[in-house]
Design a protein around this motif. Structure first.
Motif, PDB file in Angstrom:
ATOM      1  N   TRP A 125       0.600  -1.253  -0.501  1.00 42.38           N
ATOM      2  CA  TRP A 125       0.514  -0.091   0.249  1.00 42.38           C
ATOM      3  C   TRP A 125       1.228   1.637   0.280  1.00 42.38           C
ATOM      4  CZ3 TRP A 125      -4.312   0.990  -1.339  1.00 42.38           C
ATOM      5  CH2 TRP A 125      -5.897  -0.326  -1.631  1.00 42.38           C
ATOM      6  N   LEU A 126       1.864   1.267   0.799  1.00 40.74           N
ATOM      7  CA  LEU A 126       2.957   2.900   1.011  1.00 40.74           C
ATOM      8  C   LEU A 126       4.109   2.843  -0.747  1.00 40.74           C
ATOM      9  CD1 LEU A 126       4.849   1.972   4.092  1.00 40.74           C
ATOM     10  CD2 LEU A 126       2.968   3.815   3.772  1.00 40.74           C
ATOM     11  N   PHE A 127       3.872   1.716  -1.119  1.00 43.40           N
ATOM     12  CA  PHE A 127       4.293   1.414  -2.614  1.00 43.40           C
ATOM     13  C   PHE A 127       3.270   1.701  -3.975  1.00 43.40           C
ATOM     14  CE2 PHE A 127       4.127  -0.507  -6.762  1.00 43.40           C
ATOM     15  CZ  PHE A 127       5.280   0.238  -7.496  1.00 43.40           C
ATOM     16  N   ALA A 128       1.835   1.528  -3.323  1.00 41.87           N
ATOM     17  CA  ALA A 128       0.518   2.032  -4.306  1.00 41.87           C
ATOM     18  C   ALA A 128       0.309   2.995  -3.872  1.00 41.87           C
ATOM     19  CB  ALA A 128      -0.720   0.798  -4.089  1.00 41.87           C
ATOM     20  N   MET A 129       0.619   3.794  -2.882  1.00 38.95           N
ATOM     21  CA  MET A 129      -0.073   5.243  -2.563  1.00 38.95           C
ATOM     22  C   MET A 129       1.014   6.438  -3.315  1.00 38.95           C
ATOM     23  SD  MET A 129      -3.296   4.568  -2.002  1.00 38.95           S
ATOM     24  CE  MET A 129      -3.164   6.348  -2.107  1.00 38.95           C
ATOM     25  N   THR A 130       2.105   6.198  -3.894  1.00 29.29           N
ATOM     26  CA  THR A 130       3.734   6.514  -4.004  1.00 29.29           C
ATOM     27  C   THR A 130       3.461   6.951  -4.936  1.00 29.29           C
ATOM     28  OG1 THR A 130       5.326   5.752  -2.124  1.00 29.29           O
ATOM     29  CG2 THR A 130       5.747   7.207  -4.555  1.00 29.29           C
ATOM     30  N   TYR A 131       2.505   5.804  -5.733  1.00 34.58           N
ATOM     31  CA  TYR A 131       2.423   5.597  -6.938  1.00 34.58           C
ATOM     32  C   TYR A 131       1.210   6.738  -7.760  1.00 34.58           C
ATOM     33  CZ  TYR A 131       0.853   4.456 -12.032  1.00 34.58           C
ATOM     34  OH  TYR A 131       0.156   4.239 -13.113  1.00 34.58           O
ATOM     35  N   LEU A 132       0.033   6.514  -7.646  1.00 32.18           N
ATOM     36  CA  LEU A 132      -1.785   7.150  -7.206  1.00 32.18           C
ATOM     37  C   LEU A 132      -1.259   8.839  -6.759  1.00 32.18           C
ATOM     38  CD1 LEU A 132      -4.065   6.321  -7.490  1.00 32.18           C
ATOM     39  CD2 LEU A 132      -4.889   6.660  -4.965  1.00 32.18           C
ATOM     40  N   ASN A 133      -0.285   8.568  -6.183  1.00 28.80           N
ATOM     41  CA  ASN A 133      -0.263  10.295  -5.255  1.00 28.80           C
ATOM     42  C   ASN A 133       0.243  11.425  -6.482  1.00 28.80           C
ATOM     43  OD1 ASN A 133      -1.450  10.257  -2.903  1.00 28.80           O
ATOM     44  ND2 ASN A 133       0.534   9.872  -2.005  1.00 28.80           N
ATOM     45  N   THR A 134       1.272  10.617  -7.594  1.00 26.67           N
ATOM     46  CA  THR A 134       1.605  11.391  -8.688  1.00 26.67           C
ATOM     47  C   THR A 134       0.663  11.630  -9.853  1.00 26.67           C
ATOM     48  OG1 THR A 134       2.501   9.333  -9.732  1.00 26.67           O
ATOM     49  CG2 THR A 134       3.578  10.176  -8.606  1.00 26.67           C
ATOM     50  N   ARG A 135      -0.216  11.385  -9.439  1.00 28.33           N
ATOM     51  CA  ARG A 135      -1.529  11.341 -10.768  1.00 28.33           C
ATOM     52  C   ARG A 135      -2.607  11.822  -9.645  1.00 28.33           C
ATOM     53  NH1 ARG A 135      -0.580   8.172 -15.110  1.00 28.33           N
ATOM     54  NH2 ARG A 135       1.799   6.977 -15.629  1.00 28.33           N
ATOM     55  N   TRP A 136      -2.909  11.721  -8.629  1.00 32.43           N
ATOM     56  CA  TRP A 136      -3.751  11.867  -7.525  1.00 32.43           C
ATOM     57  C   TRP A 136      -3.567  12.779  -6.838  1.00 32.43           C
ATOM     58  CZ3 TRP A 136      -7.032   9.254  -3.571  1.00 32.43           C
ATOM     59  CH2 TRP A 136      -8.006   9.705  -3.128  1.00 32.43           C
ATOM     60  N   GLU A 137      -3.659  14.016  -6.376  1.00 29.09           N
ATOM     61  CA  GLU A 137      -3.505  15.085  -5.349  1.00 29.09           C
ATOM     62  C   GLU A 137      -4.875  14.649  -4.387  1.00 29.09           C
ATOM     63  OE1 GLU A 137      -1.402  16.948  -2.171  1.00 29.09           O
ATOM     64  OE2 GLU A 137      -0.947  16.905  -4.777  1.00 29.09           O
ATOM     65  N   PRO A 138      -4.484  13.168  -3.109  1.00 25.58           N
ATOM     66  CA  PRO A 138      -5.686  13.649  -2.259  1.00 25.58           C
ATOM     67  C   PRO A 138      -6.419  14.291  -1.787  1.00 25.58           C
ATOM     68  CG  PRO A 138      -3.273  11.945  -1.719  1.00 25.58           C
ATOM     69  CD  PRO A 138      -3.324  12.901  -2.504  1.00 25.58           C
ATOM     70  N   GLU A 139      -7.648  14.757  -1.447  1.00 22.92           N
ATOM     71  CA  GLU A 139      -8.222  15.272  -0.983  1.00 22.92           C
ATOM     72  C   GLU A 139      -8.911  14.660   0.211  1.00 22.92           C
ATOM     73  OE1 GLU A 139     -11.747  16.540  -4.110  1.00 22.92           O
ATOM     74  OE2 GLU A 139     -10.259  16.527  -5.776  1.00 22.92           O
ATOM     75  N   PHE A 140      -8.492  14.986   1.369  1.00 24.52           N
ATOM     76  CA  PHE A 140      -8.734  14.612   2.607  1.00 24.52           C
ATOM     77  C   PHE A 140     -10.345  14.986   2.997  1.00 24.52           C
ATOM     78  CE2 PHE A 140      -3.727  14.338   2.500  1.00 24.52           C
ATOM     79  CZ  PHE A 140      -3.587  12.687   2.432  1.00 24.52           C
ATOM     80  N   ASN A 141     -11.101  14.944   2.393  1.00 22.05           N
ATOM     81  CA  ASN A 141     -12.138  15.067   2.901  1.00 22.05           C
ATOM     82  C   ASN A 141     -12.662  13.896   3.329  1.00 22.05           C
ATOM     83  OD1 ASN A 141     -14.096  14.636   0.731  1.00 22.05           O
ATOM     84  ND2 ASN A 141     -12.813  16.432  -0.929  1.00 22.05           N
ATOM     85  N   ILE A 142     -14.503  13.802   4.427  1.00 23.02           N
ATOM     86  CA  ILE A 142     -14.819  12.557   4.051  1.00 23.02           C
ATOM     87  C   ILE A 142     -15.198  11.765   3.035  1.00 23.02           C
ATOM     88  CG2 ILE A 142     -17.071  11.481   5.676  1.00 23.02           C
ATOM     89  CD1 ILE A 142     -15.139  13.279   7.207  1.00 23.02           C
ATOM     90  N   LEU A 143     -15.612  12.106   2.044  1.00 22.40           N
ATOM     91  CA  LEU A 143     -16.572  12.159   0.496  1.00 22.40           C
ATOM     92  C   LEU A 143     -15.399  10.894   0.217  1.00 22.40           C
ATOM     93  CD1 LEU A 143     -18.483  11.111  -1.060  1.00 22.40           C
ATOM     94  CD2 LEU A 143     -17.779  13.130  -2.539  1.00 22.40           C
ATOM     95  N   SER A 144     -14.756  11.829  -0.011  1.00 19.50           N
ATOM     96  CA  SER A 144     -13.339  10.878  -0.543  1.00 19.50           C
ATOM     97  C   SER A 144     -12.030   9.604   0.068  1.00 19.50           C
ATOM     98  CB  SER A 144     -12.522  12.046  -1.428  1.00 19.50           C
ATOM     99  OG  SER A 144     -11.287  12.570   0.128  1.00 19.50           O
ATOM    100  N   ILE A 145     -12.190  10.061   1.003  1.00 19.44           N
ATOM    101  CA  ILE A 145     -11.192   9.138   2.438  1.00 19.44           C
ATOM    102  C   ILE A 145     -12.793   7.638   2.023  1.00 19.44           C
ATOM    103  CG2 ILE A 145     -11.157   8.091   4.504  1.00 19.44           C
ATOM    104  CD1 ILE A 145      -9.665  11.102   5.022  1.00 19.44           C
ATOM    105  N   THR A 146     -14.890   8.236   2.162  1.00 17.15           N
ATOM    106  CA  THR A 146     -15.193   7.278   2.692  1.00 17.15           C
ATOM    107  C   THR A 146     -15.473   6.187   1.384  1.00 17.15           C
ATOM    108  OG1 THR A 146     -15.857   8.488   4.134  1.00 17.15           O
ATOM    109  CG2 THR A 146     -17.923   6.503   2.817  1.00 17.15           C
ATOM    110  N   LEU A 147     -15.501   6.808   0.263  1.00 18.54           N
ATOM    111  CA  LEU A 147     -15.010   6.377  -0.830  1.00 18.54           C
ATOM    112  C   LEU A 147     -14.115   5.710  -1.443  1.00 18.54           C
ATOM    113  CD1 LEU A 147     -16.447   8.754  -3.581  1.00 18.54           C
ATOM    114  CD2 LEU A 147     -17.922   6.989  -2.742  1.00 18.54           C
ATOM    115  N   PHE A 148     -12.823   6.041  -0.699  1.00 18.79           N
ATOM    116  CA  PHE A 148     -11.639   4.877  -0.845  1.00 18.79           C
ATOM    117  C   PHE A 148     -11.816   3.955  -0.299  1.00 18.79           C
ATOM    118  CE2 PHE A 148      -7.401   4.448  -0.563  1.00 18.79           C
ATOM    119  CZ  PHE A 148      -6.650   4.909  -2.237  1.00 18.79           C
ATOM    120  N   ALA A 149     -11.938   3.979   1.339  1.00 13.22           N
ATOM    121  CA  ALA A 149     -12.199   2.786   2.114  1.00 13.22           C
ATOM    122  C   ALA A 149     -12.920   1.936   1.330  1.00 13.22           C
ATOM    123  CB  ALA A 149     -12.879   3.802   3.294  1.00 13.22           C
TER     124      ALA A 149
END
Length: 199
Positions: A125-149
């Motif tokens: 997951w650490l590796f995957a998020m490093t890759y994903l963060n280059t394409r998606w700037e995480p939005e730390f709000n309830i909706l995005s975190i809930t959908l990701f979970a």
């Protein structure tokens, strides 16, 4: 990234990490074959929630955890020792056809424990998020975190449900796997340790 893309990304990333044989997958396969699918899915459910925890931890604090791991040799050593010890235990453990099964029903807590032991899942997951963060700037709000979970949970449960569903077909096709499931789990864990060791 729009909500559907967040959900789809989480599902796809989870499926990629969950498909290969690992401790949880093989255990779900084994329990479904020797006991029943309901018991196997209880284990899967527990493992899925730990997967959500790993995924959200990597999403929110991935760079900090990665840096901490690189800076502390004790943590690096534990990441290798824990799965190596568990692997050896499984290799030495008797298989179902060699020992009587207990009446104890494996469940949610067992699934949680198995995924917690699989430290390589967090590393993935650490590796995957490093890759994903280059394409998606995480939005730390309830909706995005809930959908990701939700995407992580759906991806993990989906893969483990498939393992449970096809357990008899897989074991029927691969007799060696059915006879030596614990040794296979142990060898898989040791292989992951060696891969990590020589990276």
């Amino acid at each position: 990234m729009n909500p559907l893309n967040i959900l789809a990304s989480a599902i796809i990333i989870t499926i990629i990490g969950a498909l290969p044989f690992g401790l949880v997958n093989l255990t779900v396969l084994d329990i479904s074959y020797h006991r029943n699918k309901i018991a196997a899915l209880k284990v899967a459910h527990g493992a899925a929630w730990i997967e959500v925890l790993f995924g959200l931890t990597a999403l929110i604090a991935g760079s900090l955890i990665g840096q901490f791991t690189r800076d502390h040799r004790v943590v690096q050593t534990l990441v290798l020792i824990i799965p190596a010890v568990v692997g050896l235990v499984f290799i030495l453990k008797k298989n179902h056809n060699e020992a009587k099964t207990t009446g104890k029903d494996p469940g949610f807590r067992k699934g949680m424990l198995l995924n917690l032991i699989s430290i390589q899942v967090l590393l993935y997951w650490l590796f995957a998020m490093t890759y994903l963060n280059t394409r998606w700037e995480p939005e730390f709000n309830i909706l995005s975190i809930t959908l990701f979970a939700l995407g992580i949970w759906l991806g993990k449960m989906g893969v483990l449900w498939i393992y449970a569903l096809f357990s008899r077909k897989i074991f029927s096709s691969f007799g060696f796997l059915a006879r030596n499931i614990n040794r296979v789990i142990g060898v898989v864990l040791l292989i992951t340790v060696f891969v990590q060791l020589f990276k």
